[in-house]
Design an enzyme around this catalytic site. Sequence first.
Site, PDB file in Angstrom:
ATOM      1  N   ASP A  54       0.853  -1.194   0.000  1.00 57.55           N
ATOM      2  CA  ASP A  54       0.000   0.000   0.000  1.00 57.55           C
ATOM      3  C   ASP A  54       0.883   1.237   0.000  1.00 57.55           C
ATOM      4  O   ASP A  54       1.667   1.453   0.926  1.00 57.55           O
ATOM      5  CB  ASP A  54      -0.906  -0.003   1.237  1.00 57.55           C
ATOM      6  CG  ASP A  54      -1.912   1.136   1.216  1.00 57.55           C
ATOM      7  OD1 ASP A  54      -1.959   1.888   0.224  1.00 57.55           O
ATOM      8  OD2 ASP A  54      -2.666   1.279   2.203  1.00 57.55           O
ATOM      9  N   GLU A  87      -1.453  -1.076  -3.796  1.00 53.63           N
ATOM     10  CA  GLU A  87      -2.542  -0.101  -3.760  1.00 53.63           C
ATOM     11  C   GLU A  87      -2.032   1.289  -4.145  1.00 53.63           C
ATOM     12  O   GLU A  87      -1.117   1.815  -3.511  1.00 53.63           O
ATOM     13  CB  GLU A  87      -3.164  -0.040  -2.361  1.00 53.63           C
ATOM     14  CG  GLU A  87      -3.787  -1.345  -1.899  1.00 53.63           C
ATOM     15  CD  GLU A  87      -4.253  -1.282  -0.454  1.00 53.63           C
ATOM     16  OE1 GLU A  87      -4.634  -0.185   0.009  1.00 53.63           O
ATOM     17  OE2 GLU A  87      -4.219  -2.329   0.223  1.00 53.63           O
ATOM     18  N   LYS A 134     -13.031   0.207   2.427  1.00 54.88           N
ATOM     19  CA  LYS A 134     -12.931   0.554   3.842  1.00 54.88           C
ATOM     20  C   LYS A 134     -14.281   1.153   4.239  1.00 54.88           C
ATOM     21  O   LYS A 134     -14.517   2.348   4.035  1.00 54.88           O
ATOM     22  CB  LYS A 134     -11.785   1.536   4.075  1.00 54.88           C
ATOM     23  CG  LYS A 134     -10.431   0.916   3.756  1.00 54.88           C
ATOM     24  CD  LYS A 134      -9.292   1.906   3.894  1.00 54.88           C
ATOM     25  CE  LYS A 134      -7.955   1.194   3.634  1.00 54.88           C
ATOM     26  NZ  LYS A 134      -6.816   2.125   3.578  1.00 54.88           N
TER      27      LYS A 134
END
Length: 327
Positions: free
Chosen positions: A166, A195, A240
Amino acid sequence: MTTPIRNAALYRYSLPMEAGIVLRNQRLKTRDGLLIHLQQGEQQGWGEIAPLPEFSQETLEQAQQATLLWLQTWLAGGQPAFSEWPSVAFGTSCALAELQEQLPLSADYRKVPLCTGDPDELFDVLAALPGEKVAKVKVGLYEAVRDGMIVNVLLEALPELKLRLDANRSWTRAKADGFAKYVNPAWRDRIAFLEEPCKTRDESRDFALATGIAIAWDESVREADFVVQAEPGVVAIVIKPTLVGSLARCRELVNQAHQVGLSAVISSSIESSLGLTQLARIAHWLTPDTVPGLDTLNLMQAQLLRRWPESNLPLLDIDALECLWRN
């Protein structure tokens, strides 16, 4: 037939964090949020509303005001629309889903361990994991070349390992290329995804095509112009819920991803153990074939109301909460 009486309460919590937790430009000393408790007859449901500093659109004060308005409409017997604030929409929808027994109890408590870059430490963690050996590494906090060297060491030392990375849009394209340069091309397919490596989507797309390193959308998923679609080099979206919105919105995104052949990964926004256990239930329900990204509980010094299995952190009960309002 008499409609059961509705009751509700709103609580505020503040959990101490482990030292050294930094979110973008802010050191996080406590994790602060709200809990709502809905009751209707014998049924009850809990929800967590916890805007994440530096990431959420809304402040905790804005979320609190919106939650109180939502609760007043619900208590009057209405079916209030979910708030424009994602954290409020998520928490209220979870409380309603529990109340109406629409959130399955089965949970996916698997988690992708966060790795600091020590292969020996990670080896012990992975050895204890059932099934697929997946770990997550935050990149973009230091020099891109250093990140590339660490990722390469991990992939070389642990042949069964797959990594989720990420970068939080922290790299220019040149820095992203510098990262890739130090990752052996033969091992790049064991990067499950990276990500949002670059500051723009176009740069991230170009990076994926040029390096063969698959990417996933994270921040993009929460932007108004985002469309879930199949693209070369893109393999997943990260959801999320605290930052995305209601359960219905999360389910819609999961369905859209699966329809075009992308994975959908349910991931935490540093919720309390109450919120994390609900995310584990959502992951088992909506994404049963994908390990969720929920390894954030150990960033805190205590659990709240519901215990995460195998965690030894102390559990705080309702008496530890500040009751802001009840009807």
